[in-house]
Design an enzyme around this catalytic site. Structure first.
Site, short mmCIF file in Angstrom:
data_model
loop_
_atom_site.label_atom_id
_atom_site.label_comp_id
_atom_site.label_asym_id
_atom_site.label_seq_id
_atom_site.Cartn_x
_atom_site.Cartn_y
_atom_site.Cartn_z
N LYS A 279 37.96 22.53 63.30
CA LYS A 279 37.71 23.59 63.12
C LYS A 279 36.54 24.71 64.48
CE LYS A 279 37.93 25.44 59.01
NZ LYS A 279 37.65 26.40 57.74
N GLU A 364 40.62 30.31 41.24
CA GLU A 364 39.80 31.94 40.68
C GLU A 364 40.60 31.36 39.32
OE1 GLU A 364 40.20 32.73 45.36
OE2 GLU A 364 41.96 32.17 43.56
N ARG A 392 42.80 38.14 41.28
CA ARG A 392 43.53 37.18 40.99
C ARG A 392 43.22 35.72 39.77
NH1 ARG A 392 44.50 33.97 46.63
NH2 ARG A 392 46.55 34.24 45.93
#
Length: 618
Positions: A279, A364, A392
């Site tokens: 990243k 979740e 979700r």
């Protein structure tokens, strides 16, 4: 800056016309362009800098858009947008009427699937691959998924299904954080080319055909192959799902990526390529702190992001401070987040109370049922979650928490409009989908101090309770450093007027008070969507001619609907105007501007109420 190679690309056909030795220079230009562009507009940076070479390689090898690229989440697709004819549009990235920060099907034929939430790419790509097979179309489908998104259950459900379906699907795992990955070097590069090559795979299939007449020998051969491959690569898990695993290889090395992808494009059936990326690649500040540079506002790229001092605390910060304070007061408190530590304001809590902090990953559903299990044993779980991500885990909220009336506190961030992230992240539905659940307590604070009070009230309530608050700052009411709760289901009159009463839910109280002053209307801070303050509604409905409800939530099924239901139950028949978010998905833009255009600013409220008055009179 000048970008001669990049500016010569109108679409990927121009990219594919380039020579291989031009591609590294193109990747350098693309990286410099994205850094300069995102610094001016804001957006997701470190993830995009990490996928430059992968994006170039994919569009170079695959015949997009005929071949389908399905990106997961979409945080890493700016290079994809630039290479597919949207370079000029980057000047208005995530702004009103500008291009989205995520892939969108109606924005470009190269955006094959709309995303924004994680872990959907393999499922969608598998559907596309099966459709191509069943229609007799010779195309390739590629799902690009990060290691974080790979941790979610849906990704594994899709892998499990894909491994038993005869469809041409390539899954690319973009790994920038997984500890299972060994150092990438020349040996891995060589093995990737070898194992993805047609010679090796043809030999393997021929061997399987010969040995199929002797199943014990075939099983022995397969085990031997897995053992040999397992000596070099961590691919056993994906092989067990039925994929041909290749990698890991350096995701920034075009000389490794392109030949491997070219080989994989020729192979049939489910293929899995594991690449290693970094990243923030190429921008030292983002490499050093990819979390800080994940989602950025406008900044000076030469000097990097500078720390902010002073100013009003955000609602997220109010929650983070409250969480730490309450943890000191109650040893039963446990903090849970589904991979949103920084975004949900839990960084300080994670450091100060590491044993009571649980980042469960992008999961979740698990987060809520995990909280339910803790509550069963007398702990006090607090789940910090974005409104749009709570969607979700709706079944878990109903079945595992509310049905059992368990003591779980939900701190719901990003309620209402979120601005630049757009339709996939607008918290437009939570009041609607929470209010209909039995046993739930649902609160919406008008300011920062009330947010802290509501968090305390939710925590003290012995059942499921939710506090939903918006992104960013509020009116600037300093939170008191105490644990003062609020009486359950009680609102307050903030302004006395006549003729009109405005029942306000949440931070739209500020424009409601402005509008109330102009209209000489009564303004009520309702605080609770559930339980609703029925006594206050009855009292004010009796003394006013026009009733108005106001919320930053879908007007269908929201707080206004609860007021209407209450009035119906009381037998009260009076004009009722329900104001909130319209029945559509709201695109990206600046929050204040969007509220004004949706008729929820003070000026717009006055106009809409007066128009409604005139229509009811006539």
């Amino acid at each position: 800056m000048s970008y001669p190679l990049l500016e010569s690309i109108a679409d990927p056909t121009d990219l594919r016309a380039m020579t291989r030795d031009q591609l590294p220079a193109l990747a350098d230009e693309l990286r410099a362009f994205l850094l300069d562009s995102v610094a001016k507009t804001g957006g997701h940076l470190s993830s995009n800098l990490g996928t430059i070479e992968l994006t170039v390689a994919l569009h170079y090898v695959f015949a997009t858009p005929e071949d389908r690229l399905v990106w997961d989440v979409g945080h890493q697709t700016y290079a994809h947008k630039v290479l597919t004819g949207r370079r000029a549009g980057m000047t208005r990235l995530r702004m009103k009427d500008g291009i989205s920060g995520f892939p969108k099907r109606d924005e470009s034929p190269y955006d094959t699937f709309g995303v924004g939430h994680s872990s959907t790419s393999i499922s969608a790509a598998l559907g596309m691959a099966v459709a191509a097979r069943d229609k007799g179309e010779d195309r390739r489908v590629v799902a690009i998924i990060g290691d974080g998104a790979m941790s979610a259950g849906q990704a594994f459900e899709a892998l499990n299904n894909a491994g038993v379906i005869d469809a041409n699907l390539l899954v690319i795992l973009n790994d920038n954080d997984m500890s299972i990955s060994p150092p990438v070097g020349a040996l891995n590069k060589y093995l990737a080319r070898l194992l993805s090559g047609r010679t090796f795979n043809a030999a393997r299939k021929a061997g399987e055909k010969v040995l199929s007449v002797a199943p014990p020998l075939l099983e022995l051969a397969k085990r031997a192959e897995e053992h040999v491959k397992g000596m070099f690569v961590p691919g056993t898990l994906f092989e067990e799902f039925g994929f041909n695993y290749i990698g890991p290889i350096d995701g920034h090395d075009l000389d490794s990526l392109i030949p491997t992808l070219e080989n994989l494009r020729q192979l049939k059936g489910p293929q899995f390529l594991h690449i290693i990326t970094k990243k923030g690649q190429g921008y030292k500040l983002a490499e050093a702190d990819p979390v800080l540079y994940h989602g950025v506002s406008k900044f000076d790229a030469a000097n990097g992001i500078q720390g902010k001092s002073g100013g009003k605390p955000t609602f997220t910060q109010v929650f983070g401070d409250w969480l730490c304070d309450m943890a000191e007061a109650d040893a039963r408190l446990v903090g849970i987040t589904p991979a949103m530590c920084e975004g949900s304001g839990m960084t300080r809590f994670a450091t100060s109370h590491p044993s009571r902090y649980h980042d469960v990953g992008i999961a979740e559903q698990h987060a809520l049922t995990f909280a339910a299990g803790l509550a069963c044993e007398g702990m006090k779980p607090v789940v910090a979650i974005y409104s749009t991500f709570l969607q979700r885990a709706y079944d878990q909220l109903i079945h595992d928490i509310a049905l059992q009336n368990l003591d779980v506190t939900l701190a719901i961030d990003r309620g209402g409009l979120v601005g630049a992230d757009g339709a996939t992240h607008q918290g437009a539905f939570d009041l609607s989908y929470l209010a209909c659940i039995p046993n739930m307590v649902v609160m919406a604070p008008a300011d920062e101090n009330e947010c802290r009070q509501m968090l305390t009230a939710a925590y003290q309530h012995p059942g499921p309770a939710a506090v939903r608050y918006p992104r960013g700052t509020g009116p600037g009411v300093p939170p008191a450093p105490t644990f003062e709760g609020l009486p359950l289901g009680k609102g307050e009159v903030r302004r006395r007027g006549k003729g009109i009463v405005i029942f306000s839910f949440g931070t739209l109280l500020a424009p409601a008070l402005e509008a109330g002053a102009i209209l000489d209307a009564t303004v009520v801070n309702m605080r609770f969507v559930k339980p609703l303050d029925l006594a206050l509604v009855r009292e004010l409905a009796a003394g006013h001619d026009l009733l108005v409800t106001l919320e930053e939530n879908a007007v269908i099924g929201g707080a206004g609907s609860e007021v209407a239901r209450a009035l119906e139950g009381m037998g009260v028949v009076k004009p009722l105007l329900r104001l909130g978010l319209p029945d559509c998905f709201i695109e990206h833009g600046e929050q204040g501007q969007m509220l004004a255009e949706l008729g929820l600013s003070a000026t717009a409220l006055v106009e809409r109420i007066r128009q409604f008055q005139q229509s009811t009179i006539t």
